[in-house]
Scaffold this motif. Structure first.
Motif, PDB file in Angstrom:
ATOM      1  N   ARG A 193      -4.826 -96.959 -54.351  1.00  0.00           N
ATOM      2  CA  ARG A 193      -6.040 -97.729 -53.966  1.00  0.00           C
ATOM      3  C   ARG A 193      -7.267 -96.930 -54.489  1.00  0.00           C
ATOM      4  NH1 ARG A 193     -10.437 -98.542 -51.263  1.00  0.00           N
ATOM      5  NH2 ARG A 193     -10.020 -96.684 -49.873  1.00  0.00           N
ATOM      6  N   GLU A 469      -2.992-110.107 -45.393  1.00  0.00           N
ATOM      7  CA  GLU A 469      -4.455-109.896 -45.652  1.00  0.00           C
ATOM      8  C   GLU A 469      -4.859-108.360 -45.373  1.00  0.00           C
ATOM      9  OE1 GLU A 469      -8.798-111.622 -43.879  1.00  0.00           O
ATOM     10  OE2 GLU A 469      -6.754-112.453 -43.514  1.00  0.00           O
ATOM     11  N   ARG A 470      -4.261-107.937 -44.102  1.00  0.00           N
ATOM     12  CA  ARG A 470      -4.533-106.491 -43.643  1.00  0.00           C
ATOM     13  C   ARG A 470      -4.005-105.720 -44.787  1.00  0.00           C
ATOM     14  NH1 ARG A 470      -6.813-108.974 -40.263  1.00  0.00           N
ATOM     15  NH2 ARG A 470      -6.609-108.369 -37.909  1.00  0.00           N
ATOM     16  N   THR A 472      -3.662-106.343 -47.896  1.00  0.00           N
ATOM     17  CA  THR A 472      -4.318-106.393 -49.143  1.00  0.00           C
ATOM     18  C   THR A 472      -5.744-105.613 -49.113  1.00  0.00           C
ATOM     19  OG1 THR A 472      -3.454-108.387 -49.687  1.00  0.00           O
ATOM     20  CG2 THR A 472      -5.648-107.838 -50.619  1.00  0.00           C
ATOM     21  N   GLN A 473      -6.539-105.805 -47.918  1.00  0.00           N
ATOM     22  CA  GLN A 473      -7.555-104.975 -47.345  1.00  0.00           C
ATOM     23  C   GLN A 473      -7.485-103.615 -47.416  1.00  0.00           C
ATOM     24  OE1 GLN A 473      -8.793-106.675 -43.760  1.00  0.00           O
ATOM     25  NE2 GLN A 473      -9.702-108.624 -44.717  1.00  0.00           N
ATOM     26  N   ARG A 474      -6.235-102.984 -46.975  1.00  0.00           N
ATOM     27  CA  ARG A 474      -6.221-101.607 -46.740  1.00  0.00           C
ATOM     28  C   ARG A 474      -5.763-101.142 -48.103  1.00  0.00           C
ATOM     29  NH1 ARG A 474      -2.006 -98.907 -42.424  1.00  0.00           N
ATOM     30  NH2 ARG A 474      -2.187 -96.625 -43.161  1.00  0.00           N
ATOM     31  N   ASP A 477      -8.222-102.676 -53.732  1.00  0.00           N
ATOM     32  CA  ASP A 477      -9.400-102.981 -53.999  1.00  0.00           C
ATOM     33  C   ASP A 477      -9.476-104.088 -54.843  1.00  0.00           C
ATOM     34  OD1 ASP A 477     -12.173-102.845 -54.805  1.00  0.00           O
ATOM     35  OD2 ASP A 477     -12.251-100.884 -55.324  1.00  0.00           O
ATOM     36  N   ARG A 478      -9.683-105.342 -54.408  1.00  0.00           N
ATOM     37  CA  ARG A 478      -9.584-106.401 -55.164  1.00  0.00           C
ATOM     38  C   ARG A 478     -10.718-106.504 -56.321  1.00  0.00           C
ATOM     39  NH1 ARG A 478      -6.119-110.297 -52.894  1.00  0.00           N
ATOM     40  NH2 ARG A 478      -6.523-111.736 -54.496  1.00  0.00           N
ATOM     41  N   GLU A 508     -15.880-111.811 -56.376  1.00  0.00           N
ATOM     42  CA  GLU A 508     -15.606-110.584 -55.916  1.00  0.00           C
ATOM     43  C   GLU A 508     -17.290-109.973 -55.826  1.00  0.00           C
ATOM     44  OE1 GLU A 508     -13.371-109.067 -53.987  1.00  0.00           O
ATOM     45  OE2 GLU A 508     -11.851-110.714 -54.509  1.00  0.00           O
ATOM     46  N   LYS A 523     -19.449 -98.957 -52.094  1.00  0.00           N
ATOM     47  CA  LYS A 523     -18.115 -98.807 -52.009  1.00  0.00           C
ATOM     48  C   LYS A 523     -17.383 -98.851 -53.324  1.00  0.00           C
ATOM     49  CE  LYS A 523     -18.127-101.128 -47.541  1.00  0.00           C
ATOM     50  NZ  LYS A 523     -17.729-102.327 -46.969  1.00  0.00           N
TER      51      LYS A 523
END
Length: 988
Positions: A193, A469-470, A472-474, A477-478, A508, A523
């Motif tokens: 990521r 979702e967690r 993907t968030q973790r 980096d969409r 995004e 970020k």
């Protein structure tokens, strides 16, 4: 060694065929084709995820009403289905079907699950056709166990090439990294990521819904990397180009061991899709594979399987010891080995140690129920003792009341319906829910089984979605992954700018657009920062062009000029004023406009110059008109005379206000017509200052202070303009006197007094002197209120104007003391309140009055010598002085005992002010450290004392100077002069 078998012309007469070959040979696809050719069929698959994939393909072929899916935790069974898609453990063998297939039969040699596959190989059959799908290493053992079996060999569609060891950050796109623990999976996914934008995660511990969502994330190209356990080796069809092993050892449930060559081949074979070639290798902490193993995988030549795991499927329920003995029976024939103790057998032995369980499970149906309870999978992966405790509770409830208590089940499920927590917490809850999903599908174990099936499914789906979702968030980096994908595909990017300036590209958030400046989201910084910035600016090109067009045609009210010289448009600073070629012609420079389209620069520059010209014209219009008058040719009807031009030039040079002292000679030389011409242009000849009243208003004063700072090379923010309405402020030494004049204030001692208020103070002093005695005049409350100070501060202003105070005694007649009126004492006297009221601050309300023919004030425009004094002994009205805050000054309290008799003469002490020219003209300068006078002042430039002010040296006896109300012989009297008005009143 076994070799790929030749493809026979057709199926043998026995109806059992082994379709063997390496990965990517189309074995599963072939089985689906054969099953669809039969009226009924069943296929057993090694994974729930694969079962879901095959189920959806059969639904596309035959429709939902014809296809059922059965796994340990999920059942979709329409009425009278024709085709069954199942996991191997969940195959309903009691149903007779025309076609039956078992996939990945080589797992029969697996220590953990092998006994189940062995049982299906030996006993599961289709009425007309049976297929065994797997590796060609199974050929010898299948021929031994099923002599009548037929073989069908399959060749791999693509080539598989070993490329050695690579760092994780150097792996090619569309790579799958295989690890054998959750900790390694998470750490590698986090690294990808940060370095490559993100990765999808696939593990056996995830729920089917979560794994499907993560697999879709990879298959749909939102991420280019997949981090998974060896679960991907079991037939999952994914678009993988390269497989990298992050470890060469795995824990098989009992021990940590090296990977078997067949396992390596099974997992590495996921690389390549249909006819597209694939590669494999090692990465991270995994050591490079040895050459022998690489050759085996590349040539698909492995040692054949010689034995399959087996456990007696025909257990006995006569008694608990008999059941245990039947589980320990040895294999009935060669080629089978006794499987190690599984979780269900271990749970049975632990429960058998409890006397209460032994008392209930004495044989028959009770013992059979105990064995069924022990077969509940340990989805939670807790310790054997903890698992046994839960199974014991279930068995006791089933024996005591025939089913599990609904309230207990509801309580257990309600505790799990919590979407909060991290990835591990959610995964743990989903594992607990899977246990209840399994229990709800056991016939008769729950009273309202359908309710609990739906409730368990609802909670699992909810937690699975949150877990996805967690993850993907973790690990994704969409923003970076989406933008890189779009750039790779050279597809148009969809971008937008919200009202608060947030820039959104492909949904995004990537940063903010302030004016024409794009600020990247912090970020997004990292290896792909340049790519994200490039993608954002590429998508923002239409918006930047639209903004440039809007700026070039913006209305004046859309701009705002800040006190520091910044030009703001749409809440963003677009330009900064700088020094120009002339004081009233400031220039500008762009601010944060690096992304402004080059084609729009000329139009924007023209618009900003027009805005600046409008501001100069609007706020400094009288000064612009005065400068325009200087540029008129001499033959113009309204051309200024040379003398008036000189005065006008000095005013323009000093931003509309200056001390009268430095140009005393020029002012004296002006005729009334010349003065009238300057007055027509807005100039006022004050007693101390030449100024333009219209420029004293707050907005023009603020703007002129800015222009002065730009022209003099000072920071516009270094010298703040006094607050609007302030009649005087403290004059700091660091502030140049020229700044005070530019903003409409005159330095007077330690304070700077607003010019119009100072001229009104001059009028008050003149009036007091006319009514006072020859010794001087008394300062009153109104004088102090004009400049907003009292006490020492007010005295300092008078001293700076050239006045000196003295204390004198004078005789007055005592008055009879007034009798106090109790009623009147309760009525507030309005006089002090009125006296404390602030004067009007609008400079246009009380214009300064020029004193024609009056001598020049020596102290930088101080009042001339004494005017006419009142009649001797005439009493003067005494007003109560006030402080800066408006409070009355202290007075002497005369007690009745010391009071004089009414009418009797008494003496009183008073403070009088009298003009006294300073010696050697000290204190007359304008530029020395914030105070008048000195060799650094304006007078020093003239080479000596000011001319035309103060008393001239004369020969012979000196006579006191007087003011005449009649016109001078040299030129006509100024009709606006207060002395002319006074003379007319005397005549009347």
């Amino acid at each position: 060694m076994s070799r790929p078998l030749p493809v026979p012309p057709g199926l043998g007469p026995s109806g059992v065929t082994a379709v063997l070959g390496p990965t990517n040979t189309g074995k599963t696809f072939y089985a689906l084709e054969r099953m669809a050719a039969h009226s009924t069929g069943m296929i057993g698959l090694p994974l729930r995820l694969l079962a879901r994939e095959v189920y959806e393909k059969m639904v596309d072929r035959r429709g939902k009403r014809a296809v059922a899916m059965v796994t340990g935790e999920e059942k979709i069974i329409p009425p009278n289905p024709s085709y069954w898609v199942c996991t191997v453990e969940a195959m309903p063998l009691e149903r007779e079907v025309s076609f039956l297939a078992i996939d990945e039969v080589q797992l029969a040699a697996d220590p953990e699950r092998g006994r189940i596959f062995t049982d299906r190989i030996l006993h599961a059959r289709g009425r007309n056709e049976t297929l065994m799908l797997g590796s060609d290493t199974m050929a010898p053992i299948l021929r031994r166990l099923i002599p009548e079996i037929n073989f069908l060999g399959r060749e791999r569609f693509s080539h598989l090439t070993h490329i050695g060891h690579k760092k994780v950050t150097r792996l090619p796109r569309r790579s799958a990294i295989v690890a054998f623990s959750a900790e390694n999976v998470y750490s590698i996914a986090e690294l990808i990521r940060r370095q490559r934008g993100g990765a999808a995660v696939v593990m056996g511990a995830l729920s089917p819904r979560t794994r499907n969502a993560q697999a879709a994330l990879y298959n749909e190209g939102e991420v280019d990397y997949l981090v998974a356990t060896d679960a991907i080796g079991m037939g999952l069809n994914m678009d993988i180009d390269h497989v990298a092993f992050a470890a060469g050892r795995k824990f098989d449930g009992k021990n940590a061991r090296h990977l078997f060559p067949t396992e390596v081949a099974q997992i590495a074979g996921r690389a390549g899709r249909h006819v597209r070639d694939g590669t494999w290798g090692s990465t991270a902490e995994a050591p490079p594979f040895d050459e022998d193993l690489v050759e085996q995988v590349s040539e698909h030549t492995f040692e054949p399987v010689t034995a399959l795991q087996w456990r007696n499927p025909n257990v006995r329920f006569g008694s608990l010891p008999a059941l245990l003995r039947s589980l320990e029976m040895p294999p009935p024939e060669d080629g089978l080995v006794r499987a190690r103790m599984d979780d269900d057998e271990e749970a049975l032995r632990r429960l058998a140690r409890r006397h209460d369980i032994r008392d209930m499970a004495k044989g028959g149906a009770a013992l059979k129920l105990l064995w069924e309870v022990c077969q509940v999978p340990d989805f939670r992966k807790v310790t054997p003792d903890q698992h046994a405790v839960m199974l014991g509770e279930l068995y006791q409830q089933l024996m005591e009341r025939g089913s599990i208590r609904s309230e207990w089940a509801e309580l257990q499920l309600s505790r799990l319906d919590n979407p909060n927590g991290d990835v591990d917490a959610l995964s743990n809850r989903i594992a607990h829910v899977r246990t209840w999903t399994y229990l709800s599908h056991r016939s008769g174990w729950l009273d309202d089984a359908a309710h609990f099936q739906n409730e368990a499914r609802r909670i699992e789906d909810r937690l699975s979605d949150v877990l996805h979702e967690r993850l993907t968030q973790r690990f994704v980096d969409r923003r970076t992954s989406v933008l890189l994908k779009r750039l790779k595909d050279d597809a148009p990017l969809l971008a937008g700018v919200r009202n608060n300036g947030e820039v959104v590209v492909e949904g995004e958030f990537v940063g903010r657009l302030l004016g024409f400046q794009f600020i990247l989201d912090p970020k997004a910084r990292g290896p792909h920062e340049k790519a994200v910035r490039f993608a954002a600016l590429k998508a923002l090109q239409p918006e930047l062009m639209a903004r440039a067009s809007a700026l070039a045609s913006a209305k004046p009210e859309e701009f705002r000029l800040e006190p520091g010289g910044e030009i703001v448009w749409r809440q963003s600073v677009v330009a900064q004023l700088v020094k120009g070629p002339q004081p009233l012609r400031p220039d500008f420079k762009f601010v944060a406009m690096e992304h402004m389209p080059a084609s729009a620069v000329a139009a924007i520059e023209e618009r900003l110059r027009a805005f600046i010209a409008d501001r100069v014209e609007g706020l400094a219009g009288p000064l612009v008109a005065l400068q325009a008058a200087l540029n008129r040719p001499s033959d113009h009807p309204e051309a200024l005379s040379p003398g008036a031009r000189g005065v006008a030039f000095r005013l323009v040079e000093n931003f509309g206000a200056m001390s009268r002292r430095p140009i005393a000679e020029e002012v004296k030389a002006l005729t009334q017509d010349e003065r009238a011409g300057l007055r027509k242009l807005g100039v006022r000849f004050g007693e101390y200052t030449l100024f333009i009243p219209a420029l004293l208003k707050p907005a023009p004063a603020q703007f002129l202070g800015l222009l002065w700072a730009l022209w003099s090379g000072n920071d516009p923010d270094a010298f703040p303009v006094p607050q609007a309405g302030a009649t005087s402020v403290e004059a700091e030494e660091k502030v140049p006197h020229a700044f005070w004049y530019a903003v409409g204030y005159r330095p007077s001692g330690n304070r700077a007094v607003r010019i119009d208020m100072l001229e009104r103070l001059a009028q008050e002093i003149r009036s007091a002197r006319e009514q006072g005695s020859k010794e001087g005049f008394e300062a009153n409350q109104r004088m102090m209120s004009l400049v907003g100070v009292s006490g020492e501060a007010f005295e300092d202003i008078l001293k700076n104007l050239g006045y000196r105070k003295q204390t004198v005694e004078r005789e007055v007649k005592a008055e009879a003391p007034k009798i106090a009126d109790p009623v009147a004492e309760t009525v507030e006297d309005p006089a002090p309140t009125a006296a404390r009221a602030q004067p009007e601050t609008d400079p246009a309300a009380t214009p300064a009055i020029e004193i024609a023919g009056a001598p020049e004030a020596p102290a930088d425009g101080a009042l001339p010598a004494e005017a006419a004094t009142p009649t001797e002994g005439e009493a003067q009205p005494v007003e109560t002085p006030v402080s800066a805050a408006g409070d009355p000054a202290p007075t002497v309290d005369v007690t009745p005992e010391t009071a004089a008799t009414p009418g009797e003469p008494v003496m009183e002490t008073v403070t009088l002010w009298r003009y006294q020219p300073p010696r050697n003209n000290r204190g007359q300068g304008q530029q020395r450290r914030g105070k008048p006078g000195g060799k650094h002042g304006a007078d020093a430039k003239r080479g000596g004392p000011p001319k035309g002010k103060g008393k001239r040296p004369q020969k012979g006896p000196q006579k006191p100077r007087t003011f005449s109300s009649g016109p001078r012989k040299s030129k006509e009297a100024d009709p606006d002069s207060p002395f002319a008005v006074l003379a007319n009143l005397k005549k009347d």
